[in-house]
Scaffold this motif. Structure first.
Motif, PDB file in Angstrom:
ATOM      1  N   GLU A 223     -12.290  -2.469   1.758  1.00  0.00           N
ATOM      2  CA  GLU A 223     -11.633  -3.605   1.121  1.00  0.00           C
ATOM      3  C   GLU A 223     -10.344  -3.114   0.488  1.00  0.00           C
ATOM      4  N   ASP A 224      -9.302  -3.962   0.542  1.00  0.00           N
ATOM      5  CA  ASP A 224      -8.020  -3.607  -0.071  1.00  0.00           C
ATOM      6  C   ASP A 224      -8.098  -3.874  -1.573  1.00  0.00           C
ATOM      7  N   ILE A 225      -8.783  -2.973  -2.253  1.00  0.00           N
ATOM      8  CA  ILE A 225      -8.873  -2.953  -3.703  1.00  0.00           C
ATOM      9  C   ILE A 225      -8.536  -1.526  -4.119  1.00  0.00           C
ATOM     10  N   ASN A 226      -8.023  -1.347  -5.324  1.00  0.00           N
ATOM     11  CA  ASN A 226      -7.687  -0.001  -5.823  1.00  0.00           C
ATOM     12  C   ASN A 226      -6.580   0.672  -5.008  1.00  0.00           C
ATOM     13  N   PHE A 227      -5.650  -0.143  -4.438  1.00  0.00           N
ATOM     14  CA  PHE A 227      -4.574   0.366  -3.579  1.00  0.00           C
ATOM     15  C   PHE A 227      -5.144   1.097  -2.356  1.00  0.00           C
TER      16      PHE A 227
ATOM     17  N   THR B 253      -2.194 -11.378  10.307  1.00  0.00           N
ATOM     18  CA  THR B 253      -2.165  -9.917  10.190  1.00  0.00           C
ATOM     19  C   THR B 253      -2.014  -9.222  11.542  1.00  0.00           C
ATOM     20  N   VAL B 254      -1.737  -9.985  12.601  1.00  0.00           N
ATOM     21  CA  VAL B 254      -1.580  -9.398  13.933  1.00  0.00           C
ATOM     22  C   VAL B 254      -0.199  -9.739  14.469  1.00  0.00           C
ATOM     23  N   GLY B 255       0.159  -9.112  15.578  1.00  0.00           N
ATOM     24  CA  GLY B 255       1.492  -9.284  16.129  1.00  0.00           C
ATOM     25  C   GLY B 255       2.450  -8.261  15.541  1.00  0.00           C
ATOM     26  N   ASN B 256       3.743  -8.482  15.701  1.00  0.00           N
ATOM     27  CA  ASN B 256       4.743  -7.565  15.182  1.00  0.00           C
ATOM     28  C   ASN B 256       4.624  -7.419  13.669  1.00  0.00           C
ATOM     29  N   ILE B 257       4.731  -6.199  13.183  1.00  0.00           N
ATOM     30  CA  ILE B 257       4.548  -5.947  11.754  1.00  0.00           C
ATOM     31  C   ILE B 257       5.544  -6.733  10.921  1.00  0.00           C
ATOM     32  N   GLU B 258       6.793  -6.809  11.373  1.00  0.00           N
ATOM     33  CA  GLU B 258       7.811  -7.494  10.578  1.00  0.00           C
ATOM     34  C   GLU B 258       7.599  -9.001  10.523  1.00  0.00           C
ATOM     35  N   ASP B 259       6.715  -9.520  11.390  1.00  0.00           N
ATOM     36  CA  ASP B 259       6.449 -10.959  11.404  1.00  0.00           C
ATOM     37  C   ASP B 259       5.178 -11.328  10.644  1.00  0.00           C
ATOM     38  N   ARG B 260       4.509 -10.351  10.066  1.00  0.00           N
ATOM     39  CA  ARG B 260       3.265 -10.633   9.345  1.00  0.00           C
ATOM     40  C   ARG B 260       3.582 -11.137   7.938  1.00  0.00           C
ATOM     41  N   GLU B 261       2.894 -12.183   7.542  1.00  0.00           N
ATOM     42  CA  GLU B 261       3.210 -12.856   6.280  1.00  0.00           C
ATOM     43  C   GLU B 261       2.508 -12.188   5.102  1.00  0.00           C
ATOM     44  N   MET B 262       3.308 -11.644   4.202  1.00  0.00           N
ATOM     45  CA  MET B 262       2.777 -10.970   3.023  1.00  0.00           C
ATOM     46  C   MET B 262       2.242 -11.986   2.016  1.00  0.00           C
ATOM     47  N   ILE B 263       1.153 -11.600   1.317  1.00  0.00           N
ATOM     48  CA  ILE B 263       0.634 -12.434   0.228  1.00  0.00           C
ATOM     49  C   ILE B 263       0.269 -11.534  -0.955  1.00  0.00           C
ATOM     50  N   VAL B 264       0.081 -12.151  -2.100  1.00  0.00           N
ATOM     51  CA  VAL B 264      -0.343 -11.416  -3.272  1.00  0.00           C
ATOM     52  C   VAL B 264      -1.778 -10.926  -3.057  1.00  0.00           C
ATOM     53  N   ASN B 265      -2.078  -9.739  -3.541  1.00  0.00           N
ATOM     54  CA  ASN B 265      -3.449  -9.236  -3.468  1.00  0.00           C
ATOM     55  C   ASN B 265      -4.276  -9.892  -4.558  1.00  0.00           C
ATOM     56  N   ARG B 266      -5.469 -10.342  -4.212  1.00  0.00           N
ATOM     57  CA  ARG B 266      -6.293 -11.070  -5.174  1.00  0.00           C
ATOM     58  C   ARG B 266      -6.690 -10.209  -6.377  1.00  0.00           C
ATOM     59  N   TRP B 267      -6.604  -8.877  -6.243  1.00  0.00           N
ATOM     60  CA  TRP B 267      -6.929  -7.999  -7.367  1.00  0.00           C
ATOM     61  C   TRP B 267      -5.714  -7.768  -8.265  1.00  0.00           C
ATOM     62  N   ASN B 268      -4.598  -8.429  -7.944  1.00  0.00           N
ATOM     63  CA  ASN B 268      -3.348  -8.264  -8.672  1.00  0.00           C
ATOM     64  C   ASN B 268      -3.524  -8.512 -10.180  1.00  0.00           C
ATOM     65  N   THR B 269      -4.216  -9.571 -10.536  1.00  0.00           N
ATOM     66  CA  THR B 269      -4.401  -9.926 -11.952  1.00  0.00           C
ATOM     67  C   THR B 269      -5.866 -10.211 -12.283  1.00  0.00           C
TER      68      THR B 269
ATOM     69  N   PHE C  21      -8.358  -8.221 -13.383  1.00  0.00           N
ATOM     70  CA  PHE C  21      -8.962  -7.576 -14.542  1.00  0.00           C
ATOM     71  C   PHE C  21      -7.910  -7.312 -15.616  1.00  0.00           C
ATOM     72  N   ALA C  22      -8.176  -7.816 -16.818  1.00  0.00           N
ATOM     73  CA  ALA C  22      -7.240  -7.604 -17.924  1.00  0.00           C
ATOM     74  C   ALA C  22      -7.103  -6.130 -18.274  1.00  0.00           C
ATOM     75  N   HIS C  23      -8.172  -5.349 -18.003  1.00  0.00           N
ATOM     76  CA  HIS C  23      -8.115  -3.928 -18.352  1.00  0.00           C
ATOM     77  C   HIS C  23      -7.262  -3.122 -17.368  1.00  0.00           C
ATOM     78  N   ARG C  24      -6.950  -3.699 -16.182  1.00  0.00           N
ATOM     79  CA  ARG C  24      -6.147  -2.961 -15.201  1.00  0.00           C
ATOM     80  C   ARG C  24      -5.190  -3.920 -14.488  1.00  0.00           C
ATOM     81  N   PRO C  25      -4.224  -4.505 -15.182  1.00  0.00           N
ATOM     82  CA  PRO C  25      -3.286  -5.396 -14.494  1.00  0.00           C
ATOM     83  C   PRO C  25      -2.420  -4.622 -13.504  1.00  0.00           C
ATOM     84  N   THR C  26      -2.219  -5.191 -12.324  1.00  0.00           N
ATOM     85  CA  THR C  26      -1.409  -4.544 -11.280  1.00  0.00           C
ATOM     86  C   THR C  26      -0.474  -5.587 -10.669  1.00  0.00           C
ATOM     87  N   PRO C  27       0.563  -5.977 -11.390  1.00  0.00           N
ATOM     88  CA  PRO C  27       1.450  -7.041 -10.907  1.00  0.00           C
ATOM     89  C   PRO C  27       2.214  -6.682  -9.645  1.00  0.00           C
TER      90      PRO C  27
END
Length: 662
Positions: free
Chosen positions: A50-54, A264-280, A282-288
């Protein structure tokens, strides 16, 4: 009086009635190699990503530039202009502004105005900086167009914390239209916290986008690939399956933020970036600064599964956002697109190149099918809404792909009202494999090693999809990957292995954590920008997965399975390929234990057996970047007496005994 006094002296000295110390009889473990209880599934021991903890960007995905396409919510996040802090542009040496010129998945780019070519610079900080190794080669790509002026070159160099250059390259730029450029150079020093500095020769206005930097030495040498040491740790586990992309990342905090594999498939430059759900989360580890670029997407997950020799197990949204967050539901009447995503994914993985999604797979470099066998619907959903949606998915998938195995779940907890409700509903649906999660105390793991001993053999099979002993409490930032947790997990795993006729898949979670970018603990593998290490929990998992065997065989004491009697837990398998009898024994006591392993039904064993011991006298002991192998397996040999093995199990230990039959 003298006689009585002499008698007393003799009595005190123990001469008249001597005392004897009898050695405690060893605990007998009877292993019956002829009693094949069940087949061990090739998927028994796997990994959960899972894409958590970078874990992805800044982790296993080896991209070194953060916000390479200027698409973060703050479009210059990750980029610094150290000498452009005055208020008037006339006083500045230059400035970078992010421009949106079009719609689509990657509409932004940086427009850089250079007023003084000797003074302006822009620096990318990387993911908690950039780790570089002396003499290692790094490959840069970017897109640019020269809008005005006389900018002739762009200079790139690594800099250390003092601003000293430690490897550089220059690229001539001239085109007034968008053009792709590349460069390569070697680092001149090893630096854990380097950054990428960019300067310009000439003045004017230049547009840049998709500034991307990778080490050349990636897993299997793939351009823009994965970080080699992290994948190697996975390969060393010899996993039977790879579950991806999560986890709660599948669900999203809202449905709009859910994981959508088609983006998440196809050419890398055409893949749509989104915010990671773990971004905010946990208050003890904010990762904006935590986003998902999807350079690591579903094609790469399938490819990684293939590299590892593991079955792919993708998990898809069932139309429910995380119930710990919004719990947003797609109406049943609007569920079709979610179901179609599942059907299209199967076509992407297995379809002929003449199909829409099979052709895309081929265009990405893999014309052969990935041979997908499993697909998961939902992650940790619970309640009637989940089962209403699950039923629709099962009917649609089985209707078109009857051989596909659908994996469902019981929710986030291993017991309670919702778990009990799920069991009833899953049986109504004739569920095939069901995902159960165990985030509990070490004591819970020790006490529940017999969880499946009395399980209904006619019911669905079990996927222990997420487990990890919590040293403090679930989601506590103070949880540690200590030996107490790892040892208790080992005891529990003997119970899972002992019930291999119903337990088909198991995986620890979460998998990865950056030492400076984590949100959740504990985690199986930790890393910084340069190095990585396996926790004691990792070595427990590795000892089970590397010694999985092919047949479950009986191991008992006093005609009972060992589920904690005398603090001993045990399981045993036969490996038909290597002709090994493999016994796994956990001693959860603070005292050593004498055991005698008695082999029955075995062919003539060799006179010596391999013995692998993992233990620590300190239950709070951990591994670390500084001491990565503090708690790690020690290999020995032990002699057999006929068909018996006598040995001392160290306190707080996992021992693996491997006997080769001749």
């Amino acid at each position: 009086m003298r006689i009585n006094k002499l008698f007393e002296l003799i009595l005190c000295a123990g001469l008249l009635f001597p005392t004897f110390t009898f050695a405690q009889a060893p605990i007998v473990l009877e292993v019956d190699a002829s009693k094949h209880v069940a087949d061990i599934q090739p998927t028994m021991w796997g990994i959960f990503f899972e894409d958590i903890n970078f874990a992805a960007d800044g982790g296993i995905y080896a991209e070194m530039v953060k916000n390479r396409s200027f698409e973060f919510d703050n479009p210059l996040m990750g980029w610094n202009e150290p000498n452009s802090d005055t208020h008037s542009l006339n006083e500045k040496s230059g400035i970078a502004k992010v421009v949106k010129e079009s719609e689509g998945t990657n509409p932004h780019f940086a427009r850089i105005e250079v007023k003084n070519s000797t003074g302006y610079k822009i620096i990318n900080e990387g993911f908690r900086s950039m780790g570089i190794k002396k003499d290692a080669k790094y490959n840069l790509t970017f897109e640019a167009r020269n809008m005005s002026g006389n900018i002739s070159k762009i200079n790139f160099q690594f800099i250390d914390k003092n601003g000293k250059g430690v490897g550089k390259a220059s690229v001539a730029v001239s085109s007034k239209d968008w053009k792709a450029y590349s460069a390569s150079w070697a680092a001149t020093e090893t630096v854990e916290k380097a950054q990428l500095e960019i300067t310009f020769e000439g003045t004017g206005v230049i547009d840049v986008d998709m500034i991307s930097l990778f080490p050349e030495d990636t897993w299997k040498g793939r351009p823009k690939g994965m970080r080699k040491d992290l994948v190697q740790l996975l390969a060393d586990l010899q996993p039977g399956f790879l579950r991806f992309p999560g986890g709660c990342i599948v669900e999203g905090r809202t449905l709009n933020q859910r994981y959508q594999w088609k983006k998440t498939v196809g050419n890398i430059e055409d893949r749509e970036m989104i915010v990671n759900r773990w971004n905010t989360e946990f208050a003890h580890r904010p990762t904006p600064d935590y986003f998902q670029t999807f350079g690591l997407g579903f094609f790469e997950y399938f490819q990684l599964s293939e590299d590892l020799g593991a079955e792919a197990l993708p998990i898809l949204s069932c139309g429910m956002a995380c119930q710990f967050n919004t719990g947003e539901l797609v109406p049943m009447a609007e569920l079709d697109p979610y179901v179609q995503d599942a059907l299209d994914l199967i076509e992407f993985a297995n379809g002929a190149t003449s199909t829409k999604w099979g052709k895309l797979r081929a265009d990405m470099g893999h014309p052969e099918p990935f041979n997908l066998k499993y697909i998961g619907v939902g992650n940790e959903q619970w309640g009637p809404d989940y089962f209403d949606r699950l039923k629709v998915f099962i009917e649609a998938i089985k209707g078109q792909y009857p051989e596909m195995i659908v994996v469902s779940g019981t929710g986030p907890f291993p017991d309670g009202e919702q778990f009990d409700y799920a069991e009833i509903e899953l049986r109504k649906l004739n569920a095939e494999i069901v995902d159960e999660h165990y985030y509990r105390s070490p004591e819970w793991f020790l006490e529940n090693a017999d969880r499946y001993d009395s399980y209904d053999r006619n019911s669905y099979k079990i996927f222990a999809g997420e487990y990890a002993a919590q040293s403090v409490a679930i989601a506590s930032p103070d949880n540690k990957n200590n030996w107490q947790c790892a040892m208790s997990e080992a005891a529990y795993l003997t119970g899972l292995e002992r019930n291999a006729d119903v337990v088909y898949l198991t995986s620890y979670a979460p998998l990865f954590a950056h030492v400076e970018g984590w949100q959740w603990t504990p985690d199986l593998i930790w890393f910084n920008n340069l190095t990585s290490y396996g926790t004691p929990n990792y070595y427990v998992q590795k000892l089970f997965s590397n010694n999985s065997g092919t047949k479950l065989i009986s191991v008992e004491s006093d005609d009972k399975p060992l589920t904690g009697q005398n603090s001993i837990y045990a399981s045993s398998v036969l490996d038909e390929d290597t002709k090994e009898i493999i016994v796994k024994v956990v001693n959860s006591s603070e005292e050593s234990k004498s055991v005698k392993i008695s082999l029955k039904g075995a062919k003539r064993p060799k006179k010596e057996a391999a013995l692998i011991v993992l233990n620590s006298k300190d239950l709070n002991g951990v591994n670390s970047i500084e001491d990565p192998a503090s708690i790690s397996p020690e290999e020995k040999t032990v002699s057999l007496k006929g068909r018996n093995i006598e040995l001392e199990l160290p306190p707080y230990s996992l021992s693996v005994i491997k006997v080769v039959q001749q």
